[in-house]
Design a protein around this motif. Structure first.
Motif, PDB file in Angstrom:
ATOM      1  N   GLY A 198     -42.450 136.227  19.376  1.00  0.00           N
ATOM      2  CA  GLY A 198     -42.672 134.967  20.074  1.00  0.00           C
ATOM      3  C   GLY A 198     -41.975 133.809  19.397  1.00  0.00           C
ATOM      4  O   GLY A 198     -41.448 132.901  20.052  1.00  0.00           O
ATOM      5  N   ARG A 199     -41.970 133.813  18.065  1.00  0.00           N
ATOM      6  CA  ARG A 199     -41.316 132.740  17.306  1.00  0.00           C
ATOM      7  C   ARG A 199     -39.821 132.698  17.621  1.00  0.00           C
ATOM      8  O   ARG A 199     -39.227 131.635  17.775  1.00  0.00           O
ATOM      9  CB  ARG A 199     -41.554 132.949  15.813  1.00  0.00           C
ATOM     10  N   PHE A 200     -39.205 133.881  17.711  1.00  0.00           N
ATOM     11  CA  PHE A 200     -37.773 133.945  18.012  1.00  0.00           C
ATOM     12  C   PHE A 200     -37.496 133.396  19.411  1.00  0.00           C
ATOM     13  O   PHE A 200     -36.555 132.614  19.610  1.00  0.00           O
ATOM     14  CB  PHE A 200     -37.280 135.388  17.908  1.00  0.00           C
ATOM     15  N   ALA A 201     -38.298 133.783  20.390  1.00  0.00           N
ATOM     16  CA  ALA A 201     -38.102 133.288  21.758  1.00  0.00           C
ATOM     17  C   ALA A 201     -38.223 131.767  21.805  1.00  0.00           C
ATOM     18  O   ALA A 201     -37.413 131.082  22.452  1.00  0.00           O
ATOM     19  CB  ALA A 201     -39.107 133.941  22.709  1.00  0.00           C
ATOM     20  N   ARG A 202     -39.207 131.221  21.130  1.00  0.00           N
ATOM     21  CA  ARG A 202     -39.388 129.763  21.117  1.00  0.00           C
ATOM     22  C   ARG A 202     -38.229 129.061  20.408  1.00  0.00           C
ATOM     23  O   ARG A 202     -37.797 127.979  20.825  1.00  0.00           O
ATOM     24  CB  ARG A 202     -40.721 129.413  20.442  1.00  0.00           C
ATOM     25  N   MET A 203     -37.714 129.677  19.350  1.00  0.00           N
ATOM     26  CA  MET A 203     -36.584 129.082  18.633  1.00  0.00           C
ATOM     27  C   MET A 203     -35.340 129.026  19.521  1.00  0.00           C
ATOM     28  O   MET A 203     -34.633 128.018  19.556  1.00  0.00           O
ATOM     29  CB  MET A 203     -36.282 129.877  17.360  1.00  0.00           C
ATOM     30  N   VAL A 204     -35.075 130.109  20.230  1.00  0.00           N
ATOM     31  CA  VAL A 204     -33.900 130.142  21.105  1.00  0.00           C
ATOM     32  C   VAL A 204     -34.024 129.094  22.198  1.00  0.00           C
ATOM     33  O   VAL A 204     -33.071 128.362  22.491  1.00  0.00           O
ATOM     34  CB  VAL A 204     -33.711 131.549  21.705  1.00  0.00           C
ATOM     35  N   ILE A 205     -35.202 128.984  22.805  1.00  0.00           N
ATOM     36  CA  ILE A 205     -35.413 127.969  23.841  1.00  0.00           C
ATOM     37  C   ILE A 205     -35.203 126.573  23.250  1.00  0.00           C
ATOM     38  O   ILE A 205     -34.587 125.704  23.867  1.00  0.00           O
ATOM     39  CB  ILE A 205     -36.815 128.105  24.465  1.00  0.00           C
ATOM     40  N   GLY A 206     -35.698 126.348  22.052  1.00  0.00           N
ATOM     41  CA  GLY A 206     -35.531 125.048  21.403  1.00  0.00           C
ATOM     42  C   GLY A 206     -34.073 124.703  21.182  1.00  0.00           C
ATOM     43  O   GLY A 206     -33.650 123.558  21.403  1.00  0.00           O
ATOM     44  N   VAL A 207     -33.285 125.694  20.747  1.00  0.00           N
ATOM     45  CA  VAL A 207     -31.851 125.461  20.543  1.00  0.00           C
ATOM     46  C   VAL A 207     -31.163 125.190  21.880  1.00  0.00           C
ATOM     47  O   VAL A 207     -30.317 124.293  21.992  1.00  0.00           O
ATOM     48  CB  VAL A 207     -31.196 126.662  19.827  1.00  0.00           C
ATOM     49  N   LEU A 208     -31.527 125.934  22.888  1.00  0.00           N
ATOM     50  CA  LEU A 208     -30.924 125.736  24.211  1.00  0.00           C
ATOM     51  C   LEU A 208     -31.207 124.334  24.748  1.00  0.00           C
ATOM     52  O   LEU A 208     -30.362 123.726  25.413  1.00  0.00           O
ATOM     53  CB  LEU A 208     -31.454 126.780  25.191  1.00  0.00           C
ATOM     54  N   GLU A 209     -32.376 123.814  24.446  1.00  0.00           N
ATOM     55  CA  GLU A 209     -32.745 122.485  24.954  1.00  0.00           C
ATOM     56  C   GLU A 209     -32.127 121.351  24.149  1.00  0.00           C
ATOM     57  O   GLU A 209     -31.874 120.272  24.688  1.00  0.00           O
ATOM     58  CB  GLU A 209     -34.261 122.350  24.964  1.00  0.00           C
ATOM     59  N   LYS A 210     -31.868 121.584  22.853  1.00  0.00           N
ATOM     60  CA  LYS A 210     -31.398 120.494  21.992  1.00  0.00           C
ATOM     61  C   LYS A 210     -29.942 120.639  21.562  1.00  0.00           C
ATOM     62  O   LYS A 210     -29.213 119.653  21.458  1.00  0.00           O
ATOM     63  CB  LYS A 210     -32.282 120.391  20.749  1.00  0.00           C
ATOM     64  N   GLU A 211     -29.498 121.874  21.274  1.00  0.00           N
ATOM     65  CA  GLU A 211     -28.132 122.094  20.795  1.00  0.00           C
ATOM     66  C   GLU A 211     -27.541 123.336  21.459  1.00  0.00           C
ATOM     67  O   GLU A 211     -27.203 124.307  20.787  1.00  0.00           O
ATOM     68  CB  GLU A 211     -28.114 122.281  19.277  1.00  0.00           C
ATOM     69  N   PRO A 212     -27.419 123.339  22.793  1.00  0.00           N
ATOM     70  CA  PRO A 212     -27.003 124.565  23.501  1.00  0.00           C
ATOM     71  C   PRO A 212     -25.661 125.119  23.038  1.00  0.00           C
ATOM     72  O   PRO A 212     -25.450 126.332  23.045  1.00  0.00           O
ATOM     73  CB  PRO A 212     -26.952 124.110  24.961  1.00  0.00           C
ATOM     74  N   ALA A 253     -31.337 133.594  14.638  1.00  0.00           N
ATOM     75  CA  ALA A 253     -32.270 134.504  13.959  1.00  0.00           C
ATOM     76  C   ALA A 253     -32.357 134.253  12.459  1.00  0.00           C
ATOM     77  O   ALA A 253     -33.377 134.559  11.832  1.00  0.00           O
ATOM     78  CB  ALA A 253     -31.858 135.951  14.222  1.00  0.00           C
ATOM     79  N   LYS A 254     -31.308 133.678  11.871  1.00  0.00           N
ATOM     80  CA  LYS A 254     -31.316 133.423  10.429  1.00  0.00           C
ATOM     81  C   LYS A 254     -32.421 132.442  10.032  1.00  0.00           C
ATOM     82  O   LYS A 254     -32.840 132.405   8.878  1.00  0.00           O
ATOM     83  CB  LYS A 254     -29.962 132.893   9.980  1.00  0.00           C
ATOM     84  N   GLY A 255     -32.883 131.636  10.975  1.00  0.00           N
ATOM     85  CA  GLY A 255     -33.922 130.661  10.670  1.00  0.00           C
ATOM     86  C   GLY A 255     -35.337 131.177  10.852  1.00  0.00           C
ATOM     87  O   GLY A 255     -36.296 130.427  10.704  1.00  0.00           O
ATOM     88  N   LEU A 256     -35.489 132.484  11.164  1.00  0.00           N
ATOM     89  CA  LEU A 256     -36.820 133.032  11.428  1.00  0.00           C
ATOM     90  C   LEU A 256     -37.746 133.050  10.212  1.00  0.00           C
ATOM     91  O   LEU A 256     -38.846 132.526  10.261  1.00  0.00           O
ATOM     92  CB  LEU A 256     -36.690 134.449  11.995  1.00  0.00           C
ATOM     93  N   PRO A 257     -37.340 133.653   9.093  1.00  0.00           N
ATOM     94  CA  PRO A 257     -38.264 133.722   7.953  1.00  0.00           C
ATOM     95  C   PRO A 257     -38.329 132.425   7.177  1.00  0.00           C
ATOM     96  O   PRO A 257     -37.501 131.535   7.346  1.00  0.00           O
ATOM     97  CB  PRO A 257     -37.661 134.847   7.094  1.00  0.00           C
ATOM     98  N   VAL A 258     -39.327 132.313   6.295  1.00  0.00           N
ATOM     99  CA  VAL A 258     -39.445 131.160   5.410  1.00  0.00           C
ATOM    100  C   VAL A 258     -38.663 131.496   4.150  1.00  0.00           C
ATOM    101  O   VAL A 258     -39.159 132.147   3.235  1.00  0.00           O
ATOM    102  CB  VAL A 258     -40.913 130.859   5.068  1.00  0.00           C
ATOM    103  N   LYS A 259     -37.414 131.078   4.091  1.00  0.00           N
ATOM    104  CA  LYS A 259     -36.495 131.507   3.044  1.00  0.00           C
ATOM    105  C   LYS A 259     -36.947 131.120   1.644  1.00  0.00           C
ATOM    106  O   LYS A 259     -36.682 131.827   0.682  1.00  0.00           O
ATOM    107  CB  LYS A 259     -35.104 130.918   3.303  1.00  0.00           C
ATOM    108  N   SER A 260     -37.612 129.983   1.490  1.00  0.00           N
ATOM    109  CA  SER A 260     -37.923 129.469   0.157  1.00  0.00           C
ATOM    110  C   SER A 260     -38.832 130.380  -0.654  1.00  0.00           C
ATOM    111  O   SER A 260     -38.884 130.274  -1.870  1.00  0.00           O
ATOM    112  CB  SER A 260     -38.576 128.085   0.258  1.00  0.00           C
TER     113      SER A 260
END
Length: 353
Positions: A198-212, A253-260
């Protein structure tokens, strides 16, 4: 470092502890450790019956580093570890970033990751109440997230490692979210699903809306963008003219995990870990290990000392932007506030004049 500089630093640390009362939770059940010039933890297996005795110790010793256990013990001062009587441990995450001296952009990135860990994972996915979570600035390069939820207290090392690995995305491959049916439809996650799908789907939608354009220039077209978003909401990811749909989403997808938290999975799984004591000073910076309220914090909130000036000679080029800040070349003699003098000496960037 010269002895007079060590004395100057220790005098400031002692002054801080003389004027501050630390009141950590469950003092009588925690193990404590401290360190000075040689190591961050030179001695451990210390126990205090109450906060008053802890504070008396800090005022007498003025250590550069003070840590306490994430664990609760029946006999926290006992040795070896097996004799302490382990009663469980808090779930703790250490989010850190590499920076030689303070970098505000890096600081904000790690703070954002800590907030994301809480808001996107711990609360909605793990069901932790916010009142059972504490966000703490480490005093140096990152943040600690403490979870005081009894459901996690008795977890062993392996279960804690699995949680940290999950959060940091170890073994995660977003391509496994997708299948292709007999009609060549690409089926994938919907935004209302839990977990990484679900997190991935929401991230993709967010990118499409702001930085397609990050995905493809084709999505600069409103109709194409809308069609793809509607498809994602239905779980159908092939409603687009863009070829190689799944592969084109790799950057998102690279932004999915909490890298820190990648480098500190060991902190989370160590049930006998000693971690920096909130309210204490950090011996690498002179800044306060500061609990953060409502996610709001500027680095200046962690300044422990007044603006009384001190002269130092820079050992190299520096540009430290904390409070008033200091910028100069090696060999420069500068008059800086006390907190910056401490910071520069502890970072081995300057000497007292």
């Amino acid at each position: 470092m010269e002895e007079r500089e060590k004395k100057w630093i220790k005098d400031r640390f002692r002054r801080y502890y003389m004027s501050h009362e630390l009141r950590p939770d469950a003092v009588e059940e925690r193990e404590f450790g401290y360190g000075d010039w040689e190591k961050k933890i030179e001695a451990r297996h210390l126990a205090f019956e109450n906060a008053e005795k802890l504070n008396n110790f800090l005022r007498e010793m003025a250590p550069l580093y003070v840590s306490r256990s994430t664990a609760y013990y029946e006999r926290p001062g006992a040795q070896p570890m097996g004799n302490k009587g382990w009663k469980g441990s808090d779930l703790v995450f250490d989010l850190d970033a590499e920076m030689d001296v303070f970098d505000r952009a890096v600081f904000e990135k790690v703070r954002g990751d800590a907030i994301r860990l809480i808001e996107e994972f711990l609360v909605p996915e793990f069901g932790v109440e916010k009142k059972k979570i504490s966000l703490v600035f480490s005093g140096n390069r990152g943040f600690h997230v403490h979870v005081f939820d009894e459901r996690f207290r008795m977890l062993g090392r392996e279960e804690r490692r699995e949680i940290a690995s999950y959060l940091s995305g170890i073994g995660l491959d977003y391509r496994n979210f997708f299948t292709e049916d007999s009609n060549k439809k690409i089926l994938g996650p919907k935004p209302d699903e839990g977990g990484y799908r679900g997190r991935f789907a929401r991230m993709v939608i967010g990118v499409l809306e702001k930085e397609p354009q990050r995905i493809s220039k084709i999505f600069n077209e409103e109709s194409e963008r809308r069609r793809f978003i509607e498809g994602i909401k239905e779980g159908v990811w092939s409603k687009t003219r863009m070829p190689n749909v799944v592969e084109r989403l790799s950057e998102v997808a690279k932004g999915l995990p909490v890298k820190s938290i990648n480098v500190d999975v060991g902190v989370t799984q160590d049930t006998s870990k000693l971690i920096r004591l909130p309210g204490s000073l950090h011996g690498s910076t002179g800044l306060i290990v500061l609990p953060v309220k409502d996610y709001c914090m500027e680095i200046e909130d962690a300044i422990a000392f007044e603006k009384e000036g001190v002269k130092v000679r820079l050992k190299e080029r520096v540009d430290v932007r904390i409070g008033e800040g200091v910028k100069g070349e090696g060999g420069d003699v500068v008059d800086v506030p006390e907190y910056l003098g401490l910071y520069l000496l502890l970072k081995n960037k300057a000497v007292l004049v």
